[in-house]
Scaffold this motif. Structure first.
Motif, PDB file in Angstrom:
ATOM      1  N   PRO A 116      -0.630 -12.664   5.699  1.00  0.00           N
ATOM      2  CA  PRO A 116      -0.991 -11.270   6.028  1.00  0.00           C
ATOM      3  C   PRO A 116      -1.951 -11.137   7.211  1.00  0.00           C
ATOM      4  O   PRO A 116      -2.202 -10.012   7.652  1.00  0.00           O
ATOM      5  N   LEU A 117      -2.497 -12.248   7.733  1.00  0.00           N
ATOM      6  CA  LEU A 117      -3.505 -12.157   8.791  1.00  0.00           C
ATOM      7  C   LEU A 117      -3.020 -11.415  10.044  1.00  0.00           C
ATOM      8  O   LEU A 117      -3.769 -10.585  10.587  1.00  0.00           O
ATOM      9  N   PRO A 118      -1.813 -11.697  10.557  1.00  0.00           N
ATOM     10  CA  PRO A 118      -1.361 -10.921  11.734  1.00  0.00           C
ATOM     11  C   PRO A 118      -1.340  -9.415  11.482  1.00  0.00           C
ATOM     12  O   PRO A 118      -1.653  -8.626  12.385  1.00  0.00           O
ATOM     13  N   LEU A 119      -1.003  -9.020  10.252  1.00  0.00           N
ATOM     14  CA  LEU A 119      -1.000  -7.596   9.913  1.00  0.00           C
ATOM     15  C   LEU A 119      -2.412  -7.021   9.921  1.00  0.00           C
ATOM     16  O   LEU A 119      -2.617  -5.852  10.259  1.00  0.00           O
ATOM     17  N   ILE A 233      -0.669  -2.639   2.076  1.00  0.00           N
ATOM     18  CA  ILE A 233      -0.975  -3.600   3.134  1.00  0.00           C
ATOM     19  C   ILE A 233      -0.522  -4.984   2.658  1.00  0.00           C
ATOM     20  O   ILE A 233      -0.232  -5.186   1.482  1.00  0.00           O
ATOM     21  N   GLY A 234      -0.453  -5.923   3.582  1.00  0.00           N
ATOM     22  CA  GLY A 234       0.066  -7.249   3.244  1.00  0.00           C
ATOM     23  C   GLY A 234      -0.656  -7.916   2.100  1.00  0.00           C
ATOM     24  O   GLY A 234      -0.031  -8.521   1.216  1.00  0.00           O
ATOM     25  N   TYR A 235      -1.982  -7.811   2.081  1.00  0.00           N
ATOM     26  CA  TYR A 235      -2.762  -8.463   1.021  1.00  0.00           C
ATOM     27  C   TYR A 235      -2.548  -7.820  -0.342  1.00  0.00           C
ATOM     28  O   TYR A 235      -2.890  -8.410  -1.366  1.00  0.00           O
ATOM     29  N   ALA A 236      -1.978  -6.609  -0.361  1.00  0.00           N
ATOM     30  CA  ALA A 236      -1.773  -5.901  -1.629  1.00  0.00           C
ATOM     31  C   ALA A 236      -0.519  -6.352  -2.361  1.00  0.00           C
ATOM     32  O   ALA A 236      -0.277  -5.909  -3.484  1.00  0.00           O
ATOM     33  N   HIS A 281       5.326  -5.165   1.666  1.00  0.00           N
ATOM     34  CA  HIS A 281       4.064  -4.433   1.482  1.00  0.00           C
ATOM     35  C   HIS A 281       3.269  -4.324   2.787  1.00  0.00           C
ATOM     36  O   HIS A 281       2.098  -3.921   2.765  1.00  0.00           O
ATOM     37  N   SER A 282       3.875  -4.667   3.903  1.00  0.00           N
ATOM     38  CA  SER A 282       3.140  -4.724   5.167  1.00  0.00           C
ATOM     39  C   SER A 282       2.688  -3.361   5.658  1.00  0.00           C
ATOM     40  O   SER A 282       1.662  -3.240   6.336  1.00  0.00           O
TER      41      SER A 282
END
Length: 362
Positions: A116-119, A233-236, A281-282
């Motif tokens: 998810p870091l790039p997001l 979001i990605g981390y979600a 989820h991004s």
């Protein structure tokens, strides 16, 4: 004491018979030993039977590849090892199945942390540039670095308390379904075919588990935590109640249970499933995403609608593909909204063209 000629002949005959019997016995013993060695070479890692300990079978029981060298493995397979098989042999020959299985913990940690870091960087760049707003599904929503770090912190807490320990204690299930880790390695077509089966099985069973979570009791007691992010979001992606994490592990495991394969295929399955969940989820719908070429694939826009509607959502339950929602009629709200937005865009384009024409005439 002297022996007669006849006695001497009998003694020589008996001696020669004894020598031949001993030679035959040794030959049989050597042949039996070779057969046992040849048979042991044909055993894969999952077929090796560990010696029982006094306290019963241990999770860390060593069941290594039964070849001492690459040459022995080549003889057993009847061909030279590929460079991938040689690499696998060099890495795994002295490691237990349990140790190899626990690699999933490292893989999941790296995926949850790095993918998810790039997001995150894209989301943070929106405060200085609006270039990525065109791909943001809900452009009015902006997430700060503290918001995203808080989500990551909660995910890591769940990882340390639930996901990691679950991986450590679930190895007996891997033994039960007989996922192998020996030679030969599966072909590319075998890996792809099994991954397709895993995704289809997981998608169908996940659909019904997800629908259960959206009943009144399931949502209020468990699933509402995952829906705290109405603009995901990605981390979600793995952000959820511990009970949801455990229950959704069942659809993930069903595919390998139905069509068990190699440990490498299992690693790929776990990694790809989590990467797919992060992508959906991004919160961004990028036109260059390769998954757009997969038939019936849902993607970020499809799942974002489910979060946007929230707890009242009875639409877009599927985790990967769209066919279940279409068959059971749970995508009607999404299709209606998409059609409405398309009409609004078309009418907006027409009005802009009319304004431009009017300015030209003036």
């Amino acid at each position: 004491m002297s022996l007669s000629g006849n006695d001497n002949k009998q003694l020589i005959t008996k001696s020669s018979r004894h020598v031949s019997e001993v030679g035959l016995f040794r030959q049989k013993k050597q042949s039996s030993h070779c057969q046992r060695r040849r048979h042991s070479h044909t055993l894969s890692l999952s077929d090796t039977i560990p010696s029982p300990s006094p306290e019963g079978t241990s999770l860390s029981t060593t069941t290594m590849i039964p070849y001492a060298t690459v040459e022995e493995a080549s003889i057993a397979l009847g061909r030279d090892l590929t460079w991938l098989e040689t690499l696998w042999f060099d890495y795994s020959a002295t490691k237990s199945d349990y140790y190899l299985y626990c690699h999933n913990i490292l893989f999941l940690f790296l995926i949850f942390s790095l993918v998810p870091l790039p997001l995150v960087f894209i989301e943070l760049s929106r405060s200085t540039s609006h270039w990525f707003d065109r791909y943001k599904i809900q452009p009015k929503v902006k997430n700060s670095s503290s918001d995203m770090f808080c989500c990551y912190k909660d995910v890591m807490k769940m990882f340390l308390l639930v996901v990691g320990p679950l991986q450590l204690v679930s190895y007996p299930s891997i033994q039960m379904i007989e996922i192998r880790s020996g030679l030969p390695l599966p072909s590319l077509m075998e890996i792809v075919a099994q991954l397709v089966v895993y995704f289809l099985v997981e998608d169908y069973t996940n659909y019904w588990v997800h629908r259960f979570f959206h009943c009144k009791w399931g949502y209020e007691k468990i699933h509402h935590i995952h829906h705290e992010y109405t603009a995901p979001i990605g981390y979600a992606a793995p952000y959820a109640h511990w009970a949801e994490v455990l229950l959704l592990g069942i659809p993930t495991f069903l595919g390998p249970a139905i069509a068990p394969g190699h440990m490498i295929t299992f690693w790929l399955w776990i990694a790809l499933r989590q990467i797919e969940a992060i992508e959906t989820h991004s919160g961004y719908d990028f036109p260059w995403t390769l998954t757009k070429y997969i038939p019936f694939y849902g993607g970020a826009e499809y799942h974002d609608y489910h979060h946007y509607v929230g707890g009242q959502s009875q639409s877009n339950f599927a985790s990967v593909f769209t066919y279940c929602d279409y068959i059971y009629g749970t995508d009607k709200g999404y299709r209606f909204q998409k059609k409405l937005l398309q009409q609004i865009k078309e009418s907006s384009k027409k009005s802009n063209k009319q304004i431009i024409r009017g300015e030209k005439f003036d």
